[in-house]
Design an enzyme around this catalytic site. Structure first.
Site, PDB file in Angstrom:
ATOM      1  N   HIS A 203      -2.663  -2.531  -1.843  1.00  0.00           N
ATOM      2  CA  HIS A 203      -3.451  -3.488  -2.610  1.00  0.00           C
ATOM      3  C   HIS A 203      -2.830  -3.710  -3.984  1.00  0.00           C
ATOM      4  O   HIS A 203      -2.795  -4.831  -4.489  1.00  0.00           O
ATOM      5  CB  HIS A 203      -4.890  -2.994  -2.768  1.00  0.00           C
ATOM      6  CG  HIS A 203      -5.692  -3.047  -1.510  1.00  0.00           C
ATOM      7  ND1 HIS A 203      -6.736  -3.927  -1.327  1.00  0.00           N
ATOM      8  CD2 HIS A 203      -5.595  -2.335  -0.359  1.00  0.00           C
ATOM      9  CE1 HIS A 203      -7.258  -3.747  -0.116  1.00  0.00           C
ATOM     10  NE2 HIS A 203      -6.583  -2.784   0.482  1.00  0.00           N
TER      11      HIS A 203
ATOM     12  N   ASP B 146      -9.299  -7.663  -6.850  1.00  0.00           N
ATOM     13  CA  ASP B 146      -9.172  -7.489  -5.411  1.00  0.00           C
ATOM     14  C   ASP B 146     -10.430  -8.004  -4.725  1.00  0.00           C
ATOM     15  O   ASP B 146     -11.545  -7.854  -5.233  1.00  0.00           O
ATOM     16  CB  ASP B 146      -8.976  -5.998  -5.113  1.00  0.00           C
ATOM     17  CG  ASP B 146      -8.341  -5.750  -3.770  1.00  0.00           C
ATOM     18  OD1 ASP B 146      -8.931  -6.153  -2.754  1.00  0.00           O
ATOM     19  OD2 ASP B 146      -7.249  -5.154  -3.732  1.00  0.00           O
TER      20      ASP B 146
ATOM     21  N   THR C 138      -5.791  -9.399  -0.134  1.00  0.00           N
ATOM     22  CA  THR C 138      -4.372  -9.097   0.023  1.00  0.00           C
ATOM     23  C   THR C 138      -3.857  -9.306   1.444  1.00  0.00           C
ATOM     24  O   THR C 138      -2.652  -9.248   1.663  1.00  0.00           O
ATOM     25  CB  THR C 138      -4.102  -7.641  -0.389  1.00  0.00           C
ATOM     26  OG1 THR C 138      -4.924  -6.761   0.385  1.00  0.00           O
ATOM     27  CG2 THR C 138      -4.409  -7.438  -1.868  1.00  0.00           C
TER      28      THR C 138
ATOM     29  N   GLN D 247       9.106   0.868   1.380  1.00  0.00           N
ATOM     30  CA  GLN D 247       8.696   0.080   2.544  1.00  0.00           C
ATOM     31  C   GLN D 247       9.284  -1.337   2.568  1.00  0.00           C
ATOM     32  O   GLN D 247       9.728  -1.807   3.612  1.00  0.00           O
ATOM     33  CB  GLN D 247       7.172   0.020   2.627  1.00  0.00           C
ATOM     34  CG  GLN D 247       6.661  -0.623   3.894  1.00  0.00           C
ATOM     35  CD  GLN D 247       5.302  -0.121   4.305  1.00  0.00           C
ATOM     36  OE1 GLN D 247       5.175   0.518   5.341  1.00  0.00           O
ATOM     37  NE2 GLN D 247       4.294  -0.392   3.521  1.00  0.00           N
TER      38      GLN D 247
END
Length: 352
Positions: A8, A106, A128, A340
């Site tokens: 997030h 968020d 997201t 990642q």
């Protein structure tokens, strides 16, 4: 203000930096939980005259072994609004920084809407995930009304024929089944999921109060679903993605990353590697870990498997005997974390 999880925080930080590049003054707000994680990982965040990082109280205990998503959300809903309000009022009174003109939070932090309305500030909610992912949460309430969920027994739910029920009343999501929905709705009795279906329904209801909703996707990919969302919610739906393509924007990390996997990937053939990573929140049981390991070993594929330190209830004893020997030479297992986005930018993926 992001939810305190890596998946997030990263896209919200990238959105903030994009806005900053257009001339906006940015205050990026961490909760105390995320700040502690950053300190443990020796990661750092640096403020500038017009891009600052601040931390507010969230009421979350320091013993993370007791944390569930619902617990963290409940603590933040009870403690963060007062902390956020105090921050905004104090900074405006002191005049050290420009007064806030908009709050971007968020999508699952909609308690900020109360503060925004009290201070008469516009509020933008940033979800997201993809438009299809957001639509999945919007469908929770209707799924319950149609008595399709929840499924009461997690032990049998994985093979329950009811999971194949079609979600056929949403024309833009053809062939969707109940098993394709987020597991908060299909497996609500899982210890990590308790209370989350109700919470997500409430968050989706609150979304209608926002001045705008921003999704991490792009029009050409999900136009029909975006149109369906626009028809069901009053706020404008804006797309800004895919934000993960912005590799030049650095993010602070909550886990130390194993960089050696990049060199290993470079030695693999194109379209030859499976990538397995359950992200920064999901938790599995030891039995699920064992079942997954059997599947990986039996696939015969080359693989990169990232196992987050706290992702398995009861530890990593669930790996079946012989797994390492069976997969030696064709796989890499990381007990920790990996860079990642750099991993996903490599070419050898057969799938993930």
């Amino acid at each position: 203000m992001p939810f305190p999880a890596q998946g997030h925080m990263n896209p919200l930080l990238k959105l903030a930096k994009l806005l900053h590049s257009k001339g906006f003054f940015i205050t990026f707000i961490h909760t105390a939980l995320y700040h502690r994680r950053l300190l443990r990982s020796s990661s750092c965040v640096s403020s500038s005259a017009s891009f600052r990082f601040v931390t507010i109280d969230d009421g979350v205990s320091e013993d993370e072994s007791t944390h569930t998503l619902h617990y963290v959300q409940d603590c933040m809903r009870r403690h963060c609004p007062a902390s956020l309000r105090e921050l905004l009022v104090r900074e405006e009174d002191e005049g050290v920084v420009p007064p806030a003109t908009c709050i971007v939070s968020d999508g699952v932090m909609s308690f900020t809407l109360d503060v925004a309305e009290e201070l008469r500030l516009p509020q933008v909610l940033f979800w997201t995930m993809s438009a299809c992912g957001f639509m999945g949460y919007l469908l929770f309430e209707e799924i319950i009304k149609r008595d399709m969920a929840p499924l009461k027994d997690d032990a049998t739910a994985r093979n329950d024929a009811r999971l194949d029920a079609r979600i056929d009343w949403v024309p833009t999501m053809k062939n969707a089944r109940l098993r394709d929905m987020p597991t908060f709705i299909t497996h609500p009795s899982h210890p990590k999921h308790q209370g989350m279906a109700e919470f997500m329904i409430e968050e989706c209801r609150n979304a209608s109060r926002a001045a705008a909703i921003v999704l991490n996707t792009f029009d050409a990919l999900e136009r029909p679903v975006l149109d369906a969302i626009s028809a069901s919610l009053a706020p404008p739906i804006l797309t800004v993605g895919p934000l993960m393509g912005l590799h030049n924007i650095d993010e602070p990390k909550v886990w130390r990353e194993e960089m050696g996997c990049l060199k290993w990937l470079e030695a693999q053939q194109d379209s030859s590697v499976l990538y397995i990573n359950f992200g920064s929140i999901a938790v599995m049981t030891s039995a699920q870990l064992s079942e997954l390991a059997f599947g990986i070993a039996g696939s015969g594929c080359r693989f990169l498997w990232v196992v987050r330190p706290d992702s398995v209830d009861g530890g990593l004893d669930g790996l079946p005997a012989g797994f390492v020997e069976e997969t030696t030479g064709r796989g890499l297992m990381i007990m920790g974390w990996c860079p990642q986005e750099e991993v996903l930018a490599h070419r050898p993926w057969a799938g993930s």
